[in-house]
Write an enzyme that holds these catalytic residues in place. Structure first.
Site, PDB file in Angstrom:
ATOM      1  N   ASP A 155       0.868  -1.181   0.000  1.00  0.00           N
ATOM      2  CA  ASP A 155       0.000   0.000   0.000  1.00  0.00           C
ATOM      3  C   ASP A 155       0.907   1.234   0.000  1.00  0.00           C
ATOM      4  OD1 ASP A 155      -2.334   1.610   0.321  1.00  0.00           O
ATOM      5  OD2 ASP A 155      -1.839   1.801   2.433  1.00  0.00           O
TER       6      ASP A 155
ATOM      7  N   THR B 253      -3.304   5.112  -3.788  1.00  0.00           N
ATOM      8  CA  THR B 253      -2.201   5.873  -3.179  1.00  0.00           C
ATOM      9  C   THR B 253      -0.917   5.730  -3.993  1.00  0.00           C
ATOM     10  OG1 THR B 253      -1.877   3.985  -1.711  1.00  0.00           O
ATOM     11  CG2 THR B 253      -3.068   5.839  -0.820  1.00  0.00           C
ATOM     12  N   THR B 254      -0.659   4.522  -4.515  1.00  0.00           N
ATOM     13  CA  THR B 254       0.541   4.331  -5.344  1.00  0.00           C
ATOM     14  C   THR B 254       0.376   5.098  -6.654  1.00  0.00           C
ATOM     15  OG1 THR B 254       0.700   2.111  -4.409  1.00  0.00           O
ATOM     16  CG2 THR B 254       2.097   2.588  -6.284  1.00  0.00           C
TER      17      THR B 254
ATOM     18  N   ASP C 245      -8.840  -0.296   2.811  1.00  0.00           N
ATOM     19  CA  ASP C 245      -8.919   0.331   1.488  1.00  0.00           C
ATOM     20  C   ASP C 245     -10.234  -0.039   0.799  1.00  0.00           C
ATOM     21  OD1 ASP C 245      -6.441   1.237   2.039  1.00  0.00           O
ATOM     22  OD2 ASP C 245      -5.421   0.360   0.318  1.00  0.00           O
TER      23      ASP C 245
END
Length: 542
Positions: free
Chosen positions: A61, A94-95, A391
């Site tokens: 994550d 997020t990445t 998530d």
């Protein structure tokens, strides 16, 4: 005549400015993007991070990785902040947001080196972002809320897409159903803190279960506990913040006594206070007694004799969730235990889960709440599962509030890239090149998905460009077939809000970094001087 040099800043201040400073900041941000680059997508790798205390974290994550890294470069911290904001706002992507920001800066780097003014680049990037957001809103598919089955399948597909890039990808359908069930149980505000997650090591991942109510681990208990009943139908629940045991006095008190009878009367008074408290609880009609503070052995035995259940040292969070779910209120004294301060539920029971025993309240009338009990082998694995479910829960909440979805797997990025590239040809001047550079930067997502899966990225991107040029807007990378496919038909769906948020945050961060042309770093105070010279005490010099 020579001008005297003017010293504005403290000696030792590090000041760097101009184009080299912008290039240095861009390089630092690219290093951050490279740190999380390989974690993107279903075939992304995991990172093992060990902190200064020796605690190991295994995660893929982006936000978790960047939080655990101790980054000191001031410009690079901006990327950590956008990953955190994406995690807090949407939960997933997020990445992607860090990769996009890194790629926007990478595409801007040659223009900066050729002395294009940063403000021209910023203006073009802002224009391109606004156009991309308009295009997303135009092509996003809206699911009708009127059909509950259709909406449920939408939510499950969004959750499964989020989970497919996590460690638990093999069980994504099982967990997607569990996450959707959990979110559907909540009220319309969808409060996150009403979903509790409890971790029990041992067993398989499929042994994880969803409890439609409150569940928490059995607390420390005294003798007499085993004699208490472990199951009740429609019990009244007393929630206390009160000790029910004989305690040594906290204050130092001295009592002088002349004979044994006086000592005995003091002991009797202590016991009477305790028994009075217990009797009031018993007379209130409560069958389950929970307290944040300890419940001693005398009280445990007293309740057992009267077929009542008690648990002391209950965690504050669990007690509050029980209060919200079952009603009632937490009492600091037992004087006014009337019916309106007691909670209730359909069923209370204590069950064995793995090596632990859990107290479970189901059929709670007041609030909609639930608890996910996670099982699994290694502790790090269960923790990563919890992060993955967080998530997915965030994604399902977002999808319930915003019902528009787009296809994942690099499809939406390729479509935006094609749209911006075509549009840029109608613009004169430098903006044409800059918007085309922005369009090229968007291709980083499908390219990285291919690289992480070991595919030939150039070949697949050429196929995708050809498909999108023909008007097949939902074509993206098909990881399973090592080819391209219509990801909308393949049910690789993501809420449009993820992409909107990611593009906005990445664009803002890159514009912010491009607009900084000078860094002034104050010298660190010297530790020796800060304490002053050594003396003989009381301010006297040596």
């Amino acid at each position: 005549m020579m001008q005297p040099s003017i010293i504005l800043l403290k000696e030792g201040t590090d000041s760097s400015q101009g184009i080299p400073q912008i290039i240095s900041n861009i390089s630092a941000c690219q290093a951050i993007a490279d740190a999380v680059r390989t974690t993107l997508g279903p075939r992304g790798m995991d990172k093992l991070i060990v902190d200064d205390k020796g605690k190991a974290t295994i995660s893929n994550d982006g936000a978790t990785i960047l939080k655990t890294l101790d980054i000191v470069h001031p410009a690079a911290k901006t990327l950590v902040d956008i990953a955190k904001s994406q995690d807090a706002e949407v939960g997933d992507g997020t990445t992607s947001v860090v990769l996009l920001a890194g790629e926007f800066l990478k595409q801007a780097k040659p223009f900066i080196e050729e002395a294009v003014h940063p403000q021209i680049i910023i203006k073009a990037y802002r224009k391109a972002t606004a156009m991309a957001l308009e295009k997303i809103n135009e092509i996003a598919v809206r699911i009708k809320r009127s059909n509950p089955n259709e909406q449920r399948s939408l939510l499950e597909k969004c959750a499964a897409t989020s989970l497919s890039s996590k460690l638990v990808a093999h069980q994504k359908d099982f967990f997607a159903r569990m996450v959707v069930d959990a979110v559907v149980l909540l009220d319309e505000l969808l409060p996150l803190n009403m979903i509790g997650v409890k971790k029990v090591t041992g067993g398989a991942l499929e042994d994880s279960q969803l409890v439609a109510g409150v569940a928490f681990k059995k607390t420390f208990s005294y003798a007499g506990f085993e004699m208490q009943p472990k199951k009740y139908q429609k019990p009244k629940i007393a929630l206390l913040n009160n000790e029910l045991e004989l305690k040594a006095e906290k204050e130092n008190a001295e009592i002088r006594i002349d004979n044994v009878q006086e000592y005995q009367s003091i002991v009797d008074a202590e016991w009477k206070i305790l028994y009075d408290k217990l009797e009031k609880i018993y007379l209130s009609g409560a069958k389950v007694v929970l307290s944040k503070l300890p419940i001693g052995d005398v009280a445990t035995q007293y309740f057992a004799d009267r077929d009542m259940f008690c648990a002391g040292r209950v965690q504050d969070e669990d007690l509050k969730r029980t209060m919200k779910a079952c009603g009632g209120s937490i009492q600091t004294s037992v004087q006014n235990l009337s019916a309106d301060v007691l909670g209730t539920c359909e069923c209370f029971e204590e069950v064995q889960i793995g090596g632990d025993r859990y107290n479970i309240f189901t059929g709670c009338p007041q609030a909609k709440t639930c608890t996910i009990v996670l099982r699994g082998g290694a502790e790090q694995f269960i923790e990563e599962t919890e992060r993955s479910l967080h998530d997915a829960i965030m994604i399902v909440r977002r999808a319930m509030k915003n019902d528009s979805v787009v296809a994942g797997g690099g499809a939406i990025e390729m479509e935006l890239s094609k749209y911006l590239r075509e549009h840029s040809r109608n613009i004169a001047g430098k903006e044409q090149l800059l918007i085309a550079a922005y369009a090229k930067a968007l291709e980083v997502i499908p390219r990285q998905l291919c690289d992480n899966a070991g595919f030939d990225a150039t070949n697949i991107l050429n196929k995708l460009r050809q498909s999108h040029a023909k008007g097949e807007r939902w074509y993206g990378v098909d990881i399973l077939a090592e080819d391209i496919a219509d990801n909308f038909d393949a049910c690789v769906w993501e809420p449009a809000v993820i992409k909107i948020n990611a593009l906005t945050a990445a664009s803002e961060a890159s514009c912010l970094i491009l607009s900084v042309d000078e860094t002034i770093r104050n010298p660190k105070a010297d530790q020796g001087d800060k304490n002053g010279p050594a003396g003989r005490g009381r301010g006297r010099p040596m």
